[in-house]
Design a protein around this motif. Structure first.
Motif, PDB file in Angstrom:
ATOM      1  N   ALA A 200       7.030  -2.099   7.042  1.00 61.12           N
ATOM      2  CA  ALA A 200       7.688  -3.305   7.549  1.00 61.12           C
ATOM      3  C   ALA A 200       7.397  -3.506   9.034  1.00 61.12           C
ATOM      4  O   ALA A 200       7.177  -4.629   9.485  1.00 61.12           O
ATOM      5  N   ALA A 201       7.386  -2.430   9.788  1.00 61.36           N
ATOM      6  CA  ALA A 201       7.199  -2.527  11.238  1.00 61.36           C
ATOM      7  C   ALA A 201       5.734  -2.687  11.634  1.00 61.36           C
ATOM      8  O   ALA A 201       5.421  -3.418  12.573  1.00 61.36           O
ATOM      9  N   GLU A 202       4.844  -1.987  10.918  1.00 63.57           N
ATOM     10  CA  GLU A 202       3.455  -1.914  11.371  1.00 63.57           C
ATOM     11  C   GLU A 202       2.423  -2.376  10.352  1.00 63.57           C
ATOM     12  O   GLU A 202       1.228  -2.328  10.614  1.00 63.57           O
ATOM     13  N   GLY A 203       2.885  -2.745   9.175  1.00 56.82           N
ATOM     14  CA  GLY A 203       1.955  -3.179   8.139  1.00 56.82           C
ATOM     15  C   GLY A 203       1.530  -2.015   7.263  1.00 56.82           C
ATOM     16  O   GLY A 203       1.842  -0.858   7.534  1.00 56.82           O
ATOM     17  N   PRO A 204       0.802  -2.318   6.200  1.00 57.34           N
ATOM     18  CA  PRO A 204       0.446  -1.302   5.216  1.00 57.34           C
ATOM     19  C   PRO A 204      -0.642  -0.330   5.664  1.00 57.34           C
ATOM     20  O   PRO A 204      -0.995   0.589   4.935  1.00 57.34           O
ATOM     21  N   GLY A 205      -1.139  -0.464   6.873  1.00 57.88           N
ATOM     22  CA  GLY A 205      -2.208   0.420   7.339  1.00 57.88           C
ATOM     23  C   GLY A 205      -1.724   1.746   7.899  1.00 57.88           C
ATOM     24  O   GLY A 205      -2.530   2.576   8.316  1.00 57.88           O
ATOM     25  N   VAL A 206      -0.417   1.989   7.896  1.00 56.27           N
ATOM     26  CA  VAL A 206       0.109   3.235   8.447  1.00 56.27           C
ATOM     27  C   VAL A 206      -0.433   4.409   7.621  1.00 56.27           C
ATOM     28  O   VAL A 206      -0.335   4.406   6.388  1.00 56.27           O
ATOM     29  N   PRO A 207      -1.023   5.419   8.277  1.00 56.43           N
ATOM     30  CA  PRO A 207      -1.570   6.566   7.542  1.00 56.43           C
ATOM     31  C   PRO A 207      -0.494   7.380   6.828  1.00 56.43           C
ATOM     32  O   PRO A 207       0.647   7.479   7.300  1.00 56.43           O
ATOM     33  N   LEU A 208      -0.860   7.977   5.705  1.00 55.45           N
ATOM     34  CA  LEU A 208       0.089   8.795   4.944  1.00 55.45           C
ATOM     35  C   LEU A 208       0.606   9.972   5.770  1.00 55.45           C
ATOM     36  O   LEU A 208       1.775  10.350   5.648  1.00 55.45           O
ATOM     37  N   ASP A 209      -0.224  10.547   6.616  1.00 56.22           N
ATOM     38  CA  ASP A 209       0.228  11.650   7.462  1.00 56.22           C
ATOM     39  C   ASP A 209       1.339  11.207   8.410  1.00 56.22           C
ATOM     40  O   ASP A 209       2.272  11.960   8.684  1.00 56.22           O
TER      41      ASP A 209
ATOM     42  N   MET B 103       5.767  -9.494   0.339  1.00 53.28           N
ATOM     43  CA  MET B 103       4.503 -10.225   0.244  1.00 53.28           C
ATOM     44  C   MET B 103       3.375  -9.463   0.940  1.00 53.28           C
ATOM     45  O   MET B 103       2.248  -9.439   0.456  1.00 53.28           O
ATOM     46  N   ASP B 104       3.682  -8.827   2.073  1.00 53.00           N
ATOM     47  CA  ASP B 104       2.664  -8.027   2.752  1.00 53.00           C
ATOM     48  C   ASP B 104       2.231  -6.843   1.891  1.00 53.00           C
ATOM     49  O   ASP B 104       1.044  -6.524   1.811  1.00 53.00           O
ATOM     50  N   LEU B 105       3.189  -6.183   1.256  1.00 53.85           N
ATOM     51  CA  LEU B 105       2.854  -5.055   0.385  1.00 53.85           C
ATOM     52  C   LEU B 105       2.020  -5.519  -0.804  1.00 53.85           C
ATOM     53  O   LEU B 105       1.036  -4.878  -1.171  1.00 53.85           O
ATOM     54  N   ALA B 106       2.424  -6.640  -1.403  1.00 46.65           N
ATOM     55  CA  ALA B 106       1.675  -7.169  -2.547  1.00 46.65           C
ATOM     56  C   ALA B 106       0.255  -7.538  -2.138  1.00 46.65           C
ATOM     57  O   ALA B 106      -0.702  -7.265  -2.872  1.00 46.65           O
ATOM     58  N   ALA B 107       0.098  -8.136  -0.959  1.00 48.12           N
ATOM     59  CA  ALA B 107      -1.236  -8.507  -0.490  1.00 48.12           C
ATOM     60  C   ALA B 107      -2.096  -7.268  -0.268  1.00 48.12           C
ATOM     61  O   ALA B 107      -3.291  -7.267  -0.603  1.00 48.12           O
ATOM     62  N   ALA B 108      -1.490  -6.210   0.273  1.00 48.06           N
ATOM     63  CA  ALA B 108      -2.243  -4.967   0.488  1.00 48.06           C
ATOM     64  C   ALA B 108      -2.699  -4.371  -0.840  1.00 48.06           C
ATOM     65  O   ALA B 108      -3.827  -3.883  -0.956  1.00 48.06           O
ATOM     66  N   LEU B 109      -1.843  -4.405  -1.835  1.00 52.66           N
ATOM     67  CA  LEU B 109      -2.223  -3.897  -3.156  1.00 52.66           C
ATOM     68  C   LEU B 109      -3.322  -4.763  -3.768  1.00 52.66           C
ATOM     69  O   LEU B 109      -4.276  -4.247  -4.353  1.00 52.66           O
ATOM     70  N   ALA B 110      -3.197  -6.066  -3.629  1.00 51.62           N
ATOM     71  CA  ALA B 110      -4.207  -6.968  -4.187  1.00 51.62           C
ATOM     72  C   ALA B 110      -5.570  -6.737  -3.541  1.00 51.62           C
ATOM     73  O   ALA B 110      -6.594  -6.790  -4.218  1.00 51.62           O
ATOM     74  N   ARG B 111      -5.580  -6.437  -2.236  1.00 53.40           N
ATOM     75  CA  ARG B 111      -6.852  -6.154  -1.560  1.00 53.40           C
ATOM     76  C   ARG B 111      -7.513  -4.888  -2.117  1.00 53.40           C
ATOM     77  O   ARG B 111      -8.723  -4.728  -2.005  1.00 53.40           O
ATOM     78  N   GLN B 112      -6.709  -4.020  -2.711  1.00 50.64           N
ATOM     79  CA  GLN B 112      -7.250  -2.800  -3.317  1.00 50.64           C
ATOM     80  C   GLN B 112      -7.657  -3.028  -4.776  1.00 50.64           C
ATOM     81  O   GLN B 112      -7.986  -2.094  -5.492  1.00 50.64           O
ATOM     82  N   GLY B 113      -7.578  -4.290  -5.223  1.00 50.55           N
ATOM     83  CA  GLY B 113      -7.986  -4.616  -6.579  1.00 50.55           C
ATOM     84  C   GLY B 113      -6.903  -4.396  -7.618  1.00 50.55           C
ATOM     85  O   GLY B 113      -7.185  -4.374  -8.819  1.00 50.55           O
ATOM     86  N   ILE B 114      -5.668  -4.248  -7.189  1.00 53.31           N
ATOM     87  CA  ILE B 114      -4.563  -4.006  -8.120  1.00 53.31           C
ATOM     88  C   ILE B 114      -3.941  -5.341  -8.503  1.00 53.31           C
ATOM     89  O   ILE B 114      -3.642  -6.175  -7.641  1.00 53.31           O
ATOM     90  N   ASP B 115      -3.753  -5.564  -9.784  1.00 53.70           N
ATOM     91  CA  ASP B 115      -3.074  -6.762 -10.287  1.00 53.70           C
ATOM     92  C   ASP B 115      -1.575  -6.547 -10.082  1.00 53.70           C
ATOM     93  O   ASP B 115      -0.925  -5.846 -10.859  1.00 53.70           O
ATOM     94  N   VAL B 116      -1.041  -7.132  -9.034  1.00 57.23           N
ATOM     95  CA  VAL B 116       0.351  -6.900  -8.644  1.00 57.23           C
ATOM     96  C   VAL B 116       1.319  -7.379  -9.721  1.00 57.23           C
ATOM     97  O   VAL B 116       2.326  -6.725  -9.990  1.00 57.23           O
ATOM     98  N   MET B 117       1.019  -8.496 -10.334  1.00 64.00           N
ATOM     99  CA  MET B 117       1.911  -9.030 -11.376  1.00 64.00           C
ATOM    100  C   MET B 117       2.050  -8.029 -12.525  1.00 64.00           C
ATOM    101  O   MET B 117       3.151  -7.786 -12.999  1.00 64.00           O
ATOM    102  N   THR B 118       0.938  -7.463 -12.944  1.00 66.03           N
ATOM    103  CA  THR B 118       0.982  -6.479 -14.024  1.00 66.03           C
ATOM    104  C   THR B 118       1.652  -5.194 -13.556  1.00 66.03           C
ATOM    105  O   THR B 118       2.466  -4.613 -14.276  1.00 66.03           O
ATOM    106  N   ALA B 119       1.338  -4.765 -12.346  1.00 68.58           N
ATOM    107  CA  ALA B 119       1.860  -3.500 -11.831  1.00 68.58           C
ATOM    108  C   ALA B 119       3.369  -3.520 -11.621  1.00 68.58           C
ATOM    109  O   ALA B 119       4.011  -2.476 -11.696  1.00 68.58           O
TER     110      ALA B 119
END
Length: 183
Positions: A21-30, A97-113
């Motif tokens: 929420a604060a920094e977008g979906p690019g935050v590293p897992l570490d 919406m930001d999370l859904a867009a990040a998933l869609a950029r990875q080729g994930i069908d958000v509606m199905t997921a």
């Protein structure tokens, strides 16, 4: 899952949700592991990929929205309950919406997921809408799909103004849902 594993998973989801929420979906897992106070291995055990974590955070947000919809359905006055939930949906949809867009950029069908959670959420939204319409608090020419489109429009409008103006924007969109006054 053991109690400590459940707690760690919840801490990771909370930290990830706040970080995304604060920094977008690019935050590293570490970095998410550090914020959650767990080791990187714990994050990877629960969420082997960034996409898995994004999906879990998005699903968790939908579950929370569904629980809030259920609370609104239990409220005695459907009009105020609907409009309070509408505001909740708009404010929550921005991050979603930001999370859904990040998933869609990875080729994930958000509606199905997210279908397993999204279908009951949409049904609850429809029930809230119908109750508010029957109470005369919401225009009767609004369908649940139109309501969803208005939430998206309100989010888009809210993103283009200062944070102080967001409640006003949400209120203006909500006013468009109210029945027309004669004259």
């Amino acid at each position: 899952m053991r109690a400590d594993a459940r707690r760690n998973r919840a801490r990771v989801l909370e930290a990830a949700g706040e970080a995304f929420a604060a920094e977008g979906p690019g935050v590293p897992l570490d970095e998410i592991a550090r914020r959650a106070g767990v080791g990187a291995g714990t994050v990877y055990r629960h969420f082997p990929t960034k996409e898995a974590l994004l999906h879990a955070v998005l699903t968790d947000r939908l579950v929370v929205l569904h629980a809030k919809a259920q609370d609104a359905l239990a409220a005695p006055d459907p009009g105020p309950a609907f409009f309070a939930y509408f505001e909740t949906m708009v404010l929550a949809a921005d991050d979603k919406m930001d999370l859904a867009a990040a998933l869609a950029r990875q080729g994930i069908d958000v509606m199905t997921a997210t279908r397993e959670v999204a279908v009951p959420l949409k049904a609850a939204m429809g029930e809230l809408l119908l109750r508010a319409q029957k109470a005369g608090a919401v225009r009767d020419d609004i369908a649940v799909d139109v309501l969803h489109a208005l939430v998206v429009a309100a989010v888009s409008a809210a993103r283009s103004v200062s944070p102080a103006e967001v409640p006003r924007v949400v209120g203006l969109v909500a006013d468009g849902l109210r029945p027309r006054v004669a004259g």
